[in-house]
Write a protein that holds these residues in place. Structure first.
Motif, PDB file in Angstrom:
ATOM      1  N   UNK A 191       1.912 -12.197   5.927  1.00 32.16           N
ATOM      2  CA  UNK A 191       1.207 -11.778   6.929  1.00 32.16           C
ATOM      3  C   UNK A 191      -0.064 -11.109   6.233  1.00 32.16           C
ATOM      4  N   UNK A 192      -0.083 -10.495   5.120  1.00 30.76           N
ATOM      5  CA  UNK A 192      -1.177  -9.982   4.384  1.00 30.76           C
ATOM      6  C   UNK A 192      -2.273 -11.161   3.899  1.00 30.76           C
ATOM      7  N   UNK A 193      -1.376 -12.302   3.472  1.00 30.46           N
ATOM      8  CA  UNK A 193      -2.269 -13.572   2.954  1.00 30.46           C
ATOM      9  C   UNK A 193      -3.076 -14.036   4.195  1.00 30.46           C
ATOM     10  N   UNK A 194      -2.277 -14.038   5.302  1.00 33.81           N
ATOM     11  CA  UNK A 194      -2.797 -14.887   6.612  1.00 33.81           C
ATOM     12  C   UNK A 194      -4.096 -13.857   6.772  1.00 33.81           C
ATOM     13  N   UNK A 195      -4.088 -12.369   6.625  1.00 31.24           N
ATOM     14  CA  UNK A 195      -5.155 -11.622   7.235  1.00 31.24           C
ATOM     15  C   UNK A 195      -6.163 -11.496   5.947  1.00 31.24           C
TER      16      UNK A 195
ATOM     17  N   UNK B  62       0.886  -1.227  -0.018  1.00 33.38           N
ATOM     18  CA  UNK B  62       0.061  -0.009  -0.185  1.00 33.38           C
ATOM     19  C   UNK B  62       0.805   1.252  -0.062  1.00 33.38           C
ATOM     20  N   UNK B  63       0.333   2.287  -0.427  1.00 31.31           N
ATOM     21  CA  UNK B  63       1.341   3.531  -0.695  1.00 31.31           C
ATOM     22  C   UNK B  63       1.770   4.276   0.476  1.00 31.31           C
ATOM     23  N   UNK B  64       1.024   3.895   1.646  1.00 31.16           N
ATOM     24  CA  UNK B  64       1.592   4.550   2.961  1.00 31.16           C
ATOM     25  C   UNK B  64       2.666   3.931   3.709  1.00 31.16           C
ATOM     26  N   UNK B  65       3.113   2.779   3.026  1.00 33.60           N
ATOM     27  CA  UNK B  65       4.149   2.338   3.680  1.00 33.60           C
ATOM     28  C   UNK B  65       5.545   3.045   3.480  1.00 33.60           C
ATOM     29  N   UNK B  66       6.061   3.571   4.558  1.00 37.33           N
ATOM     30  CA  UNK B  66       7.435   4.504   4.434  1.00 37.33           C
ATOM     31  C   UNK B  66       8.460   3.672   4.407  1.00 37.33           C
TER      32      UNK B  66
ATOM     33  N   UNK C 192      -0.558  -5.294   1.050  1.00 34.64           N
ATOM     34  CA  UNK C 192       0.364  -5.108   2.011  1.00 34.64           C
ATOM     35  C   UNK C 192       0.351  -3.959   2.808  1.00 34.64           C
ATOM     36  N   UNK C 193      -0.245  -3.772   4.467  1.00 38.37           N
ATOM     37  CA  UNK C 193      -0.244  -2.526   4.825  1.00 38.37           C
ATOM     38  C   UNK C 193       0.678  -2.479   5.791  1.00 38.37           C
ATOM     39  N   UNK C 194       1.024  -1.166   6.310  1.00 40.31           N
ATOM     40  CA  UNK C 194       2.133  -0.958   7.506  1.00 40.31           C
ATOM     41  C   UNK C 194       1.886  -1.917   8.475  1.00 40.31           C
ATOM     42  N   UNK C 195       0.586  -2.181   8.796  1.00 43.87           N
ATOM     43  CA  UNK C 195       0.711  -3.047  10.067  1.00 43.87           C
ATOM     44  C   UNK C 195       1.218  -4.565   9.757  1.00 43.87           C
ATOM     45  N   UNK C 196       1.041  -5.004   8.567  1.00 41.53           N
ATOM     46  CA  UNK C 196       1.425  -6.254   8.150  1.00 41.53           C
ATOM     47  C   UNK C 196       3.035  -6.109   8.136  1.00 41.53           C
ATOM     48  N   UNK C 197       3.634  -4.979   7.797  1.00 45.00           N
ATOM     49  CA  UNK C 197       4.857  -4.910   7.613  1.00 45.00           C
ATOM     50  C   UNK C 197       5.525  -4.854   9.137  1.00 45.00           C
ATOM     51  N   UNK C 198       4.795  -3.983   9.844  1.00 44.53           N
ATOM     52  CA  UNK C 198       5.150  -4.256  11.546  1.00 44.53           C
ATOM     53  C   UNK C 198       5.524  -5.530  12.128  1.00 44.53           C
ATOM     54  N   UNK C 199       4.466  -6.218  11.964  1.00 47.72           N
ATOM     55  CA  UNK C 199       4.288  -7.468  12.567  1.00 47.72           C
ATOM     56  C   UNK C 199       5.531  -8.565  11.825  1.00 47.72           C
TER      57      UNK C 199
END
Ligand code: ATP
Length: 270
Positions: free
Chosen positions: A237-241, A207-211, A246-253
């Motif tokens: 993680x994105x697949x599991x959810x 997603x675009x908001x991943x820094x 892919x969102x920042x939360x997935x990256x964070x985890x």
């Protein structure tokens, strides 16, 4: 880790553009690509062709990737063996494997890259090996040296070796005409980490908001392989959810998980 990695023979479509943050090394390898593309030209001009390169650096920094990219850029086949395959093998098996690899390379009768990963496993100075004698290791090393010396320049065969510890290598391996050009592959600094993340982010739906810049700053000490792993874990993680991006939360985890796996304090930039 690379012990069980599948060996790959043949063509590769990996290019220098797939290698991020190692611009100086890539620049140093341009003449090898040129040589592989037209080995006879060197002979005609009386130029001394490149023969071997030793890539030294920590695990996961892209040494194998660079070796494959040379082959990909030049459009020549890539043959690979790993030094660690020989350590526990029965005496004579390693030498036979080396012979077999070179036979396959020779049968093609064209320019190629022969890549020896973890070369220190078979080319360690005897005193440093911590073992009185290791006949298997020595036989394998001798076979490798003999095979390497058996090519003429116009055959266009270039050897690439990779090691974490060039200081331990048997000096015979580094003599002229063998792995005589040494290049150091360092762990990526912040800028290089960003480039590596960008290369691997391009292949994933992020997603675009991943820094990515922040991510590169937040992950000091990680190798290219570990950075790729962060993005891969994010995708999983994105697949599991059940998310289609892919969102920042997935990256964070994923970062949490990978850093736990790395299990060592972050090292400063090199
Ligand atoms: P080892 O010493 O463990 O064999 P290595 O230095 O050969 O490691 P590679 O096998 O080339 O490391 O790296 C593993 C993967 O990590 C690569 O296939 C690539 O996806 C990623 N990677 C590592 N370094 C880079 C880089 N500089 N640019 C882009 N990707 C990288």
């Amino acid at each position: 880790q690379s012990k069980g990695r599948a060996r790959m023979d043949g063509r590769t479509d990996i290019q220098f553009a797939d290698v991020a943050g190692l611009e100086t090394i890539i620049k140093d390898l341009q003449d090898i690509v040129k040589f592989l593309q037209d080995p006879k030209k060197y002979e005609k001009l009386g130029a001394k062709p490149p023969k071997g390169v030793l890539l030294e650096g920590p695990p996961g920094t892209g040494k194998t990737l660079v070796a494959k990219a040379i082959a990909g850029e030049a459009g020549v086949p890539f043959y690979q063996m790993s030094g660690s395959e020989f350590v526990e093998a029965i005496v004579g098996v390693g030498a036979a494997r080396v012979r077999d690899l070179f036979k396959r390379a020779r049968a093609q009768d064209e320019a190629c890259i022969i890549f020896v990963d973890e070369i220190d496993a078979l080319g360690t100075k005897r005193a440093e090996a911590g073992i009185q004698t290791n006949e298997e290791r020595e036989q394998t090393l001798n076979q490798l040296l003999t095979e390497m010396d058996g090519f003429t320049p116009e055959q266009g065969v270039v050897f690439v070796g990779a090691t974490n510890r060039a200081d331990l290598l048997d000096p015979a391996l580094c003599r002229p005409g063998r792995f005589d050009r040494k290049l150091r592959v360092l762990k990526p600094d912040t800028e290089a980490r960003l480039k590596i993340l960008k290369v691997h982010a391009e292949r994933r739906r992020m997603s675009d908001d991943i820094d990515l810049e922040q991510l590169a700053r937040d992950l000091p000490g990680l190798s290219g392989a570990e950075l790729e792993n962060v993005l891969n874990e994010s995708a999983l993680e994105a697949v599991r959810k059940d998310s289609d991006v892919i969102t920042p939360k997935h990256v964070y985890n994923a970062v949490e998980r990978v850093l736990q796996g790395v299990r060592r304090p972050a090292q400063p930039d090199q």
